[in-house]
Design a protein around this motif. Structure first.
Motif, short mmCIF file in Angstrom:
data_model
loop_
_atom_site.label_atom_id
_atom_site.label_comp_id
_atom_site.label_asym_id
_atom_site.label_seq_id
_atom_site.Cartn_x
_atom_site.Cartn_y
_atom_site.Cartn_z
N UNK A 105 34.70 -44.35 11.36
CA UNK A 105 34.20 -43.88 10.12
C UNK A 105 35.04 -44.34 8.97
N UNK A 106 36.51 -44.65 9.18
CA UNK A 106 37.34 -45.15 8.29
C UNK A 106 36.96 -46.56 7.96
N UNK A 107 36.95 -47.46 8.80
CA UNK A 107 36.60 -48.77 8.61
C UNK A 107 35.35 -48.98 8.37
N UNK A 108 34.27 -48.01 8.19
CA UNK A 108 33.33 -48.46 7.69
C UNK A 108 32.86 -47.89 6.41
N UNK A 109 33.87 -47.01 5.82
CA UNK A 109 33.79 -46.68 4.56
C UNK A 109 33.74 -47.53 3.32
N UNK A 110 32.63 -47.56 2.83
CA UNK A 110 32.33 -48.76 1.71
C UNK A 110 31.33 -48.03 0.64
N UNK A 111 31.87 -48.68 -0.46
CA UNK A 111 30.96 -48.13 -1.71
C UNK A 111 29.50 -48.42 -1.79
N UNK A 112 28.66 -47.78 -2.30
CA UNK A 112 27.19 -47.84 -2.35
C UNK A 112 26.93 -49.42 -2.45
N UNK A 113 25.81 -49.71 -1.79
CA UNK A 113 25.41 -51.08 -1.86
C UNK A 113 26.05 -52.54 -0.90
N UNK A 114 27.43 -51.84 -0.58
CA UNK A 114 28.24 -52.60 0.31
C UNK A 114 27.35 -53.05 1.76
N UNK A 115 27.59 -54.14 2.16
CA UNK A 115 26.68 -54.55 3.26
C UNK A 115 27.44 -54.18 4.73
N UNK B 18 37.51 -60.49 6.82
CA UNK B 18 38.05 -59.63 5.53
C UNK B 18 37.45 -58.68 5.32
N UNK B 19 37.76 -57.39 5.17
CA UNK B 19 36.85 -56.36 4.37
C UNK B 19 37.85 -55.53 3.66
N UNK B 20 37.26 -55.18 2.59
CA UNK B 20 37.98 -54.07 1.78
C UNK B 20 37.93 -52.94 2.25
N UNK B 21 39.06 -52.25 2.47
CA UNK B 21 39.13 -50.89 2.68
C UNK B 21 39.94 -50.15 1.58
N UNK C 238 39.53 -43.38 2.65
CA UNK C 238 38.11 -43.05 2.63
C UNK C 238 37.52 -43.08 3.88
N UNK C 239 36.55 -41.88 4.01
CA UNK C 239 35.80 -42.00 5.22
C UNK C 239 34.47 -41.67 5.10
N UNK C 240 33.51 -42.24 5.71
CA UNK C 240 32.29 -42.22 5.56
C UNK C 240 31.41 -42.23 6.97
N UNK C 241 30.30 -41.40 6.88
CA UNK C 241 29.47 -41.26 8.17
C UNK C 241 28.10 -41.59 7.52
N UNK C 242 26.90 -41.68 8.43
CA UNK C 242 25.66 -41.93 7.92
C UNK C 242 24.76 -40.84 7.42
N UNK C 243 25.44 -39.65 7.69
CA UNK C 243 24.64 -38.42 7.34
C UNK C 243 25.56 -37.49 6.27
N UNK C 244 26.41 -36.59 6.62
CA UNK C 244 26.77 -35.59 5.67
C UNK C 244 27.84 -36.25 4.82
N UNK C 245 28.60 -37.31 5.32
CA UNK C 245 29.88 -37.60 4.52
C UNK C 245 29.61 -39.19 3.79
N UNK C 246 28.11 -39.44 3.32
CA UNK C 246 27.87 -40.49 2.46
C UNK C 246 28.77 -40.77 1.31
N UNK C 247 29.01 -41.98 0.95
CA UNK C 247 29.87 -42.41 -0.23
C UNK C 247 28.56 -42.71 -1.14
N UNK D 114 26.91 -42.67 -5.32
CA UNK D 114 27.36 -43.01 -6.70
C UNK D 114 28.18 -41.72 -7.26
N UNK D 115 28.13 -40.77 -6.66
CA UNK D 115 28.63 -39.66 -7.47
C UNK D 115 29.77 -38.97 -6.62
N UNK D 116 29.82 -39.18 -5.04
CA UNK D 116 30.74 -38.44 -4.40
C UNK D 116 31.29 -39.44 -3.12
N UNK D 117 32.49 -39.09 -2.89
CA UNK D 117 32.96 -39.84 -1.73
C UNK D 117 34.04 -38.78 -1.04
#
Length: 719
Positions: A164-174, A300-303, A311-320, A322-325
Motif C-alpha cells: 500500500x505504500x509502494x502503490x500510493x499515487x496521486x489521482x490519475x496515476x497509472x 522508476x516510480x515517484x513515491x 503516503x499510503x493508499x488502498x483501493x477502498x477506505x484509504x483512497x488518495x 483530489x481532496x484527501x490522502x
C-alpha cells in the motif's frame, strides 16, 4: 573448573556445570534430538558464529530468500509481480534508516550480529552448491541481519503496509491501488499463560508459550539454546534470521509473547490543496509532499512522503483523492534496539529483573510479555513501543474512516505526536496465581484484578472478549493445581468453546427441523449435516471422530453474519470471562446460517462429514487444532467451506511448556513444522509426526542433559 570460577558462575546465575568454551576461543554446536542446536561459546561474536552456522545448515535457502527481499531484488529473480515490494524496500534502503541506528546499539548486540553473518557465510563457503546453485544465493552481511531485525520490528506497522505504500499515487496515476487486506485471524497472534505458586502443584512458576504465527518460510521459528558461561544461558525459539531467543527460558525465568492490541502506528488524514493533490494544508499553510524517485531494475516510480512518513493508499477506505490522502507514521521505524531488548530479557532471572529490563530498554515491538519465575511469581506487561497518543489527543484529533486504526487529523499541527508512551503509562500486573493473554486487550490479564486506566490506543476495557480468550481463562481457572503434564494436556486438549456451549442445542434443533430455509429463502435438506454433528465429540482432534468439526467451523463462521442473535446469554461486563454463552439455536438467523453452511459444502463439492484430517495437513500429516473464533485455544487457521482447501498458513507454531523449579527448568516443546523448511531435511516433518500423536520433545538445558541425549552430535568451529 576451579572452586572460585564455579562459585562465580553460580553467583552470575549460570548453571555451574556449564563447561568453558573451546580453549582456542572456538564455538561448539551440540545438536540433540530433532536437530536442536545448543551453541556454546566464549563471547557474543563466537556465539553468533555458531548460531548462524547451525541455522544455515537447516535453512540457508530461506535466509538467502529473505535477503533477496530486503535487498529489493525479488522482481529481478522471481518476477515482476514482486515490483511493489521491491520499491518499498529500495526506498527504505535508500533512506539509510538502518545504517544510522547501528552504531547506537551495544557492543554485545553488534558482535552477535557480526558473528551470525560470519557463521552463515562460513556454511555457504563450505557448501558451494547450496540451494541447487541458485544465482540469487549470496553471502550475507551484517547490514542484512540488521535489516531483518528492523523488518520484524515493523511487522505490524510499515512492513505490513509495504504494498500500500509502494502503490500510493496521486489521482490519475497509472498505478492501481492495492487492496489492504486485514488478516484478522491470520495476523500474528498467540496464547500466553503464566502460572504462579498458588496455581501449580509444586508451588513454583510455569509458562505456556503458544505463538500463532505464519507457517510460511519467512516467518518460521527456529529453536536453539545459547550459552556464554557466566554471561548468558537461554533456550527457546527465535524468528528466522535474527540471532536471538524471542520466546524461551533460562534457569530461573520463563517468558512468552503475544501479539498486542496496542497500535504501533497511526495514520494522518491530509487535507489537500485544491488543484494540487501532492500538496497539503497544515494550520492553513500549504506544504509540498516530498517526492522521491525510486528505481528497481528498469522501473522508476515517484513515491511520496511527508516528514511524518510515507503516503499510503488502498483501493477502498484509504483512497488518495483530489481532496484527501493518508500518511502512515510507524513508532518502530528505526527500532534496532530489539536485539539488546531480547538479550536483556534472556539475562533476567526474576520477574523484577524482567520488568526492569523492559522498562530500561523499552524496545519490544507489538507484543505483550507473559512470564513466571522460580519463586512462583507471574507477570504480565504491555511495555512496548506505542505511539505517544494520549486519550486527550485522540479525542481532540481522531477522524474517519473507522477501519480499526487510529487516524488523526493531519491538517492541524497540534494533532501530531512525538515519541512513545512512557513505560509507566503502560499496563503491568504481578500475581501469585496466574496471568494470561490471548490477543485481547490487557483488561483481563487476570479477571480477579482487571487492568484499567491505560490509554485507549493500547486497547479497550469492558468489551466482549474473544471466544479463544474465554476458553483460555476457563482452562487456567479450573481449580486443580497444574503440573507440567496437565499443562501439556490442556494445550492439546483441543476444546471448542462454541461446541461445548451449543452443539447439543444445534443438534436438537436440526433433528426437529430436517429442512431449514437458507438466507435466500430456499429450503435446504440438513439431515446429513445433522447426523454428522450428532456423532462429533465437539473437539479439534483429528481421526475418525473428527467428522463434523469442519462443518461446525463453517457454521460458526456463518453465524457471525448480520441477522443472527448468536447467544442466549449476552455479554455482561460484570461477568466478562463467562459471557456471552449458550448458542441460540432457536434464532432464525442461526438456523439460516446452518442451512447456508450446508449449501456452502454443496457449492464446494465436499461432503458434510469431511474429516478434519482431510483439510488440515502438513506434508500429508494430519494436524489437530481449530480456529480461534470457534473458541479454540490450539489454533490452526484453515478457513471453512466454501474456501478452497490449501496448506496451513497460520496457527500454533513453537509450543513451549516450562516449569521453573528450584533445581532448574523442566521444559517440553514442539516446533510443529520442524527445524528446517527444506523438505529433504530429516528435521522438516519429524516434530509434525510427534505433534500428530500429541507427544512432546523433552528439553535439554543442563550440560548433563545435553551430554546424555541419545542423538547428540558435536561440531566445533575454530578461528
Amino acid at each position: 573448573m576451579g572452586r572460585s570460577l564455579a562459585l562465580s558462575l553460580v553467583l552470575a546465575g549460570v548453571v555451574a556445570t556449564s563447561p568453558p568454551a573451546t580453549a582456542d576461543g572456538g564455538t561448539k554446536i551440540r545438536r540433540t534430538s530433532y536437530g536442536i542446536p545448543h551453541v556454546l561459546a566464549s563471547d557474543y561474536r563466537s556465539l553468533g558464529l555458531g548460531l548462524g552456522y547451525a541455522f544455515a545448515e537447516d535453512n540457508a535457502c530461506v535466509m538467502a530468500d529473505i535477503v533477496v527481499t530486503l535487498s529489493a531484488e525479488r522482481s529481478k529473480w522471481f518476477g515482476p509481480e514482486n515490483l511493489d515490494r521491491d520499491l518499498y524496500h529500495q526506498r527504505l534502503n535508500e533512506s539509510k534508516v538502518v545504517e544510522r541506528e547501528i552504531p547506537a546499539q551495544s557492543r554485545q548486540a553488534r558482535d552477535l550480529v557480526r558473528g551470525y553473518a560470519a557463521g552463515f557465510n562460513r556454511y555457504l563457503s563450505q557448501t558451494p552448491n547450496a540451494c541447487g546453485g541458485a544465482k540469487w544465493v549470496r553471502p550475507i552481511t551484517e547490514l542484512d541481519v540488521w535489516r531483518r531485525a528492523h523488518q520484524i520490528a515493523g511487522l505490524t506497522g510499515s512492513e505490513g503496509f509495504h504494498d500500500a505504500i509502494a502503490a500510493a499515487q496521486p489521482p490519475g496515476a497509472p498505478v492501481a491501488a492495492t487492496q489492504l487486506v486485514q488478516r484478522s485471524e491470520q495476523r500474528p497472534g498467540s496464547n500466553g499463560v503464566a502460572l504462579g505458586r498458588s496455581a501449580t502443584a509444586a508451588g513454583t512458576g510455569m509458562v505456556l508459550g503458544n505463538p500463532h504465527f505464519y507457517w510460511g518460510d519467512d516467518y518460521r521459528f527456529y529453536q536453539h539454546h545459547l550459552t556464554i558461561p557466566g554471561e548468558l544461558n537461554v533456550s527457546g525459539a527465535g524468528l528466522f534470521g535474527v540471532p536471538l531467543v524471542n520466546i524461551g527460558h533460562n534457569d530461573r525465568l520463563g517468558w512468552t509473547h503475544t501479539a498486542s492490541e496496542a497500535q504501533t502506528m497511526t495514520l494522518s488524514k491530509l487535507t489537500l490543496v485544491p488543484g494540487d493533490p501532492t500538496s497539503y494544508v497544515v494550520d492553513g499553510q500549504a506544504h509540498k509532499m516530498i517526492a522521491e524517485q525510486v528505481t528497481v531494475g528498469g522501473t522508476t516510480r515517484t513515491l511520496y512522503r511527508t516528514p511524518d512518513g510515507p503516503l499510503v493508499e488502498d483501493a477502498e477506505a484509504l483512497q488518495w483523492t483530489d481532496t484527501t490522502a493518508y500518511v502512515l507514521r510507524d513508532a518502530n521505524r528505526g527500532n534496532l534496539r530489539v536485539i539488546d531488548q531480547w538479550l536483556a530479557i534472556a539475562r533476567a532471572r526474576s520477574v523484577p529483573d524482567l520488568n526492569a529490563a523492559l522498562v530500561r530498554h523499552h524496545a519490544l515491538p507489538w507484543v505483550n510479555t507473559i512470564a513466571a519465575d522460580a519463586t512462583g511469581t507471574t507477570y504480565y506487561s504491555d511495555v512496548q513501543v506505542v505511539p505517544n497518543v494520549t486519550d486527550e489527543l485522540r479525542t481532540r484529533c481522531a477522524t474517519g474512516p473507522n477501519i480499526g486504526f487510529v487516524i488523526l487529523d493531519g491538517s492541524r499541527a497540534s494533532c501530531g505526536w512525538e515519541g512513545r508512551l512512557s513505560a509507566s503509562s503502560l499496563p503491568k500486573l504481578v500475581r501469585n496465581d496466574h496471568v494470561s493473554n490471548m490477543n485481547d486487550s490487557p483488561w483481563l490479564a487476570n479477571p480477579a484484578a482487571p487492568l484499567t486506566g491505560y490509554p485507549s490506543i493500547v486497547g479497550d476495557v469492558g468489551t466482549e472478549r474473544s471466544a479463544r480468550t474465554r476458553m483460555g481463562l476457563d482452562m487456567i481457572t479450573s481449580g486443580t493445581p497444574f503440573t507440567l503434564s496437565s499443562l501439556e494436556g490442556a494445550m492439546f486438549g483441543n476444546r471448542n468453546l462454541t461446541a461445548e456451549q451449543g452443539l447439543a442445542a444445534v443438534v436438537a434443533m436440526c433433528q426437529a427441523n430436517p429442512t431449514l430455509p437458507a438466507s435466500d429463502g430456499r429450503p435446504v435438506d440438513v439431515r446429513a449435516a445433522c447426523a454428522t454433528l450428532s456423532t462429533w465429540p465437539g473437539t479439534g482432534d483429528t481421526g475418525k471422530s473428527s467428522r463434523g468439526a469442519y462443518f461446525w467451523r463453517t457454521f460458526i463462521q456463518f453465524t457471525g453474519r448480520a441477522g443472527a442473535t448468536r447467544w442466549l446469554v449476552p455479554f455482561d461486563p460484570a461477568d466478562p470471562a463467562h459471557t456471552p454463552r449458550g448458542l441460540n439455536a432457536a434464532d432464525p438467523g442461526v438456523q439460516r446460517a446452518f442451512a447456508d453452511a450446508v449449501r456452502a459444502f454443496e457449492v464446494a463439492g465436499r461432503p458434510v462429514d469431511l474429516r478434519l484430517d482431510d483439510v488440515q495437513q502438513y506434508e500429508g500429516i494430519p494436524i489437530h487444532g481449530c480456529r480461534g473464533p470457534e473458541g479454540c485455544f490450539n489454533v490452526i487457521s484453515v478457513p471453512g467451506a466454501p474456501q478452497p482447501v490449501g496448506p496451513i498458513t497460520h496457527g500454533s507454531s513453537f509450543v513451549m511448556a516450562v516449569e521453573l523449579t528450584k533445581n532448574g527448568p523442566r521444559m517440553s516443546s514442539l516446533l510443529i513444522y520442524g527445524q528446517s523448511a527444506d523438505r529433504s531435511s530429516p528435521h522438516h516433518t519429524d516434530q509434525a509426526h510427534l505433534y500428530a500423536q500429541k507427544k512432546w520433545v523433552t528439553g535439554a538445558f543442563t550440560e548433563r542433559e545435553i551430554a546424555r541425549n541419545p542423538d547428540l552430535t558435536v561440531k566445533v568451529l575454530r578461528g
